[in-house]
Design a protein around this motif. Sequence first.
Motif, PDB file in Angstrom:
ATOM      1  N   GLU A  26      10.952  26.794  28.786  1.00 44.10           N
ATOM      2  CA  GLU A  26      11.513  27.977  28.142  1.00 44.10           C
ATOM      3  C   GLU A  26      12.010  27.532  26.760  1.00 44.10           C
ATOM      4  O   GLU A  26      12.244  26.344  26.529  1.00 44.10           O
ATOM      5  N   SER A  27      12.220  28.486  25.866  1.00 46.79           N
ATOM      6  CA  SER A  27      12.691  28.150  24.520  1.00 46.79           C
ATOM      7  C   SER A  27      14.007  27.381  24.555  1.00 46.79           C
ATOM      8  O   SER A  27      14.195  26.409  23.811  1.00 46.79           O
ATOM      9  N   TRP A  28      14.938  27.808  25.413  1.00 46.94           N
ATOM     10  CA  TRP A  28      16.236  27.136  25.474  1.00 46.94           C
ATOM     11  C   TRP A  28      16.083  25.702  25.964  1.00 46.94           C
ATOM     12  O   TRP A  28      16.821  24.811  25.532  1.00 46.94           O
ATOM     13  N   GLU A  29      15.122  25.456  26.875  1.00 42.52           N
ATOM     14  CA  GLU A  29      14.909  24.095  27.361  1.00 42.52           C
ATOM     15  C   GLU A  29      14.402  23.203  26.227  1.00 42.52           C
ATOM     16  O   GLU A  29      14.857  22.066  26.071  1.00 42.52           O
ATOM     17  N   PHE A  30      13.474  23.739  25.447  1.00 42.89           N
ATOM     18  CA  PHE A  30      12.986  22.978  24.298  1.00 42.89           C
ATOM     19  C   PHE A  30      14.123  22.677  23.336  1.00 42.89           C
ATOM     20  O   PHE A  30      14.204  21.569  22.808  1.00 42.89           O
ATOM     21  N   ASP A  31      15.004  23.647  23.098  1.00 43.05           N
ATOM     22  CA  ASP A  31      16.128  23.435  22.182  1.00 43.05           C
ATOM     23  C   ASP A  31      16.986  22.248  22.614  1.00 43.05           C
ATOM     24  O   ASP A  31      17.348  21.398  21.791  1.00 43.05           O
ATOM     25  N   VAL A  32      17.321  22.186  23.887  1.00 39.48           N
ATOM     26  CA  VAL A  32      18.175  21.099  24.391  1.00 39.48           C
ATOM     27  C   VAL A  32      17.424  19.768  24.353  1.00 39.48           C
ATOM     28  O   VAL A  32      17.938  18.761  23.857  1.00 39.48           O
ATOM     29  N   LEU A  33      16.188  19.779  24.861  1.00 39.00           N
ATOM     30  CA  LEU A  33      15.411  18.540  24.900  1.00 39.00           C
ATOM     31  C   LEU A  33      15.131  18.014  23.486  1.00 39.00           C
ATOM     32  O   LEU A  33      15.206  16.806  23.241  1.00 39.00           O
ATOM     33  N   SER A  34      14.832  18.912  22.566  1.00 40.24           N
ATOM     34  CA  SER A  34      14.525  18.456  21.207  1.00 40.24           C
ATOM     35  C   SER A  34      15.778  17.933  20.497  1.00 40.24           C
ATOM     36  O   SER A  34      15.683  17.003  19.695  1.00 40.24           O
ATOM     37  N   ALA A  35      16.947  18.500  20.800  1.00 42.29           N
ATOM     38  CA  ALA A  35      18.186  17.966  20.223  1.00 42.29           C
ATOM     39  C   ALA A  35      18.399  16.528  20.689  1.00 42.29           C
ATOM     40  O   ALA A  35      18.764  15.649  19.887  1.00 42.29           O
ATOM     41  N   LEU A  36      18.137  16.272  21.956  1.00 41.71           N
ATOM     42  CA  LEU A  36      18.269  14.917  22.484  1.00 41.71           C
ATOM     43  C   LEU A  36      17.227  13.985  21.870  1.00 41.71           C
ATOM     44  O   LEU A  36      17.533  12.848  21.498  1.00 41.71           O
ATOM     45  N   ARG A  37      16.010  14.468  21.739  1.00 40.64           N
ATOM     46  CA  ARG A  37      14.922  13.639  21.182  1.00 40.64           C
ATOM     47  C   ARG A  37      15.203  13.276  19.724  1.00 40.64           C
ATOM     48  O   ARG A  37      14.974  12.140  19.293  1.00 40.64           O
TER      49      ARG A  37
END
Length: 167
Positions: free
Chosen positions: A55-66
């Motif tokens: 989901e978009s929100w999952e990408f947001d969190v994962l990409s912040a960590l990456r």
Amino acid sequence: MSQAPDDEVDRIVAAWARERPDLDVSPLEVLSRVSRLARHLDLARRSAFGRHGLESWEFDVLSALRRAGEPYQLTPTQLVRQTLVTSGTMTNRITRLVDRGLVDRAASDADQRSRLVRLTGTGREVVDNALADLVTDEQHLLQGLPEDRQAELAQLLKGLLSPFDDA
């Protein structure tokens, strides 16, 4: 230089100008296009992320960590700041990502009372692949605009957006 053919926004602006000649509706010429473009971008992003089960929100969190770089970890408070959600929402999101094996929680070396959210190997692979698809899809969205105009547009939008980011 010839003028681009009328688009839907031109038709909307003309109708409002006709119906409300007392108002300066010229801001609609820019912001309605930005709004319509945002809808197209949202659909493209959902498609790119969906191909990776995100989901978009999952990408947001994962990409912040990456983007944090090795060891790909942030505190929940840092994630809240980067994703602009409440702490309660972030807690729920972290739990859901832990359940999927995309992140884990670890104790902070600096403060044992504090927890860190860390990207797992699977999470890194998923976010890297989703980002590659996203960039490809977004390049297609911009293909009708020459690179120099893309850079010009980026600077114009930066100027428009920066007061909101500073607040």
